[in-house]
Scaffold this motif. Structure first.
Motif, short mmCIF file in Angstrom:
data_model
loop_
_atom_site.label_atom_id
_atom_site.label_comp_id
_atom_site.label_asym_id
_atom_site.label_seq_id
_atom_site.Cartn_x
_atom_site.Cartn_y
_atom_site.Cartn_z
N ALA A 1 0.83 -1.20 0.00
CA ALA A 1 0.00 0.00 0.00
C ALA A 1 0.87 1.25 0.00
CB ALA A 1 -0.92 0.00 1.22
N LEU A 2 1.92 1.24 0.79
CA LEU A 2 2.81 2.39 0.86
C LEU A 2 3.52 2.62 -0.47
CD1 LEU A 2 3.79 4.55 2.79
CD2 LEU A 2 5.61 3.01 3.50
N GLU A 3 3.96 1.55 -1.11
CA GLU A 3 4.62 1.67 -2.42
C GLU A 3 3.66 2.23 -3.46
OE1 GLU A 3 6.69 -1.12 -5.84
OE2 GLU A 3 6.60 -1.87 -3.78
N GLU A 4 2.43 1.71 -3.48
CA GLU A 4 1.45 2.20 -4.44
C GLU A 4 1.10 3.65 -4.15
OE1 GLU A 4 -3.06 1.29 -6.09
OE2 GLU A 4 -2.11 -0.20 -4.80
N LEU A 5 0.99 4.01 -2.89
CA LEU A 5 0.69 5.38 -2.51
C LEU A 5 1.79 6.33 -2.97
CD1 LEU A 5 -1.29 7.23 -1.07
CD2 LEU A 5 -0.15 6.67 1.08
N GLU A 6 3.04 5.92 -2.83
CA GLU A 6 4.16 6.75 -3.28
C GLU A 6 4.10 6.95 -4.79
OE1 GLU A 6 7.52 4.64 -1.75
OE2 GLU A 6 7.37 5.57 0.23
N GLN A 7 3.75 5.91 -5.54
CA GLN A 7 3.62 6.03 -6.99
C GLN A 7 2.49 6.98 -7.36
OE1 GLN A 7 3.09 2.01 -8.35
NE2 GLN A 7 5.22 1.45 -8.00
N LEU A 8 1.37 6.87 -6.65
CA LEU A 8 0.23 7.75 -6.93
C LEU A 8 0.57 9.20 -6.65
CD1 LEU A 8 -2.70 5.62 -5.49
CD2 LEU A 8 -2.27 6.15 -7.88
N VAL A 9 1.27 9.45 -5.56
CA VAL A 9 1.66 10.82 -5.22
C VAL A 9 2.55 11.39 -6.31
CG1 VAL A 9 3.02 12.22 -3.61
CG2 VAL A 9 1.35 10.59 -2.73
N ALA A 10 3.50 10.60 -6.80
CA ALA A 10 4.37 11.06 -7.87
C ALA A 10 3.57 11.40 -9.12
CB ALA A 10 5.43 10.01 -8.19
N GLN A 11 2.58 10.58 -9.46
CA GLN A 11 1.75 10.85 -10.63
C GLN A 11 0.92 12.12 -10.44
OE1 GLN A 11 -0.66 7.38 -11.28
NE2 GLN A 11 1.09 6.07 -11.71
N LEU A 12 0.38 12.29 -9.25
CA LEU A 12 -0.44 13.48 -8.98
C LEU A 12 0.41 14.74 -9.01
CD1 LEU A 12 -2.69 12.09 -6.11
CD2 LEU A 12 -3.35 12.51 -8.48
N GLU A 13 1.61 14.66 -8.44
CA GLU A 13 2.49 15.82 -8.42
C GLU A 13 3.00 16.20 -9.80
OE1 GLU A 13 5.45 14.81 -5.50
OE2 GLU A 13 4.24 15.64 -3.87
N ALA A 14 3.09 15.23 -10.70
CA ALA A 14 3.56 15.51 -12.06
C ALA A 14 2.58 16.41 -12.81
CB ALA A 14 3.78 14.21 -12.82
N GLY A 15 1.30 16.34 -12.45
CA GLY A 15 0.30 17.21 -13.04
C GLY A 15 0.02 16.95 -14.50
N GLN A 16 0.25 15.75 -14.98
CA GLN A 16 0.08 15.42 -16.39
C GLN A 16 -1.13 14.53 -16.66
OE1 GLN A 16 2.11 16.81 -18.75
NE2 GLN A 16 2.96 17.94 -17.04
N LEU A 17 -1.98 14.30 -15.67
CA LEU A 17 -3.11 13.39 -15.83
C LEU A 17 -4.38 14.14 -16.21
CD1 LEU A 17 -2.59 11.25 -12.61
CD2 LEU A 17 -2.10 10.57 -14.95
N PRO A 18 -5.22 13.51 -17.03
CA PRO A 18 -6.54 14.08 -17.29
C PRO A 18 -7.35 14.09 -16.00
CG PRO A 18 -6.05 12.28 -18.82
CD PRO A 18 -4.98 12.29 -17.78
N LEU A 19 -8.34 14.94 -15.95
CA LEU A 19 -9.12 15.14 -14.73
C LEU A 19 -9.73 13.85 -14.18
CD1 LEU A 19 -10.11 17.16 -12.67
CD2 LEU A 19 -12.09 17.57 -14.13
N ASP A 20 -10.29 13.00 -15.05
CA ASP A 20 -10.93 11.78 -14.55
C ASP A 20 -9.91 10.83 -13.92
OD1 ASP A 20 -9.85 11.29 -17.08
OD2 ASP A 20 -11.31 9.74 -17.56
N GLN A 21 -8.73 10.72 -14.53
CA GLN A 21 -7.68 9.87 -13.95
C GLN A 21 -7.13 10.48 -12.67
OE1 GLN A 21 -4.66 8.91 -16.81
NE2 GLN A 21 -6.11 7.99 -18.23
N LEU A 22 -7.05 11.78 -12.62
CA LEU A 22 -6.58 12.48 -11.43
C LEU A 22 -7.51 12.16 -10.25
CD1 LEU A 22 -4.55 14.72 -10.42
CD2 LEU A 22 -6.41 16.31 -10.85
#
Length: 89
Positions: free
Chosen positions: A29-50
């Motif tokens: 869970a912690l590893e997946e959470l870290e990956q999600l945070v990196a994706q969110l911080e990158a700011g490159q996701l469409p709104l629905d995926q965000l």
């Protein structure tokens, strides 16, 4: 005609696990959470995926907090309810 569920690789970031799927372990869970945070911080996701990733992150955070609280309670029981300082030596 039924279709088989999509397979999920351990490092696949294309489609995160659904918010309702439980984490396999605290560490996973912690590893997946870290990956999600990196994706969110990158700011490159469409709104629905965000939004999906934010919801999954919130579920993982709650899971991690629950696990930590459960472990804390177990430690208190093992120590007779008395909180003792940690001695790493």
């Amino acid at each position: 005609m039924t279709t088989a569920p999509p397979t999920k690789t351990s490092k696949s970031l294309a489609r995160p696990a659904q918010a309702s799927e439980p984490a396999a372990s605290y560490e996973a869970a912690l590893e997946e959470l870290e990956q999600l945070v990196a994706q969110l911080e990158a700011g490159q996701l469409p709104l629905d995926q965000l939004l999906e990733r934010y919801q999954r992150g919130a579920a993982l955070l709650a899971f991690c907090r629950d696990r930590l609280e459960a472990v804390d309670k177990q430690i208190k029981v093992l120590e007779g309810g008395e909180l003792k300082p940690w001695d790493a030596t």
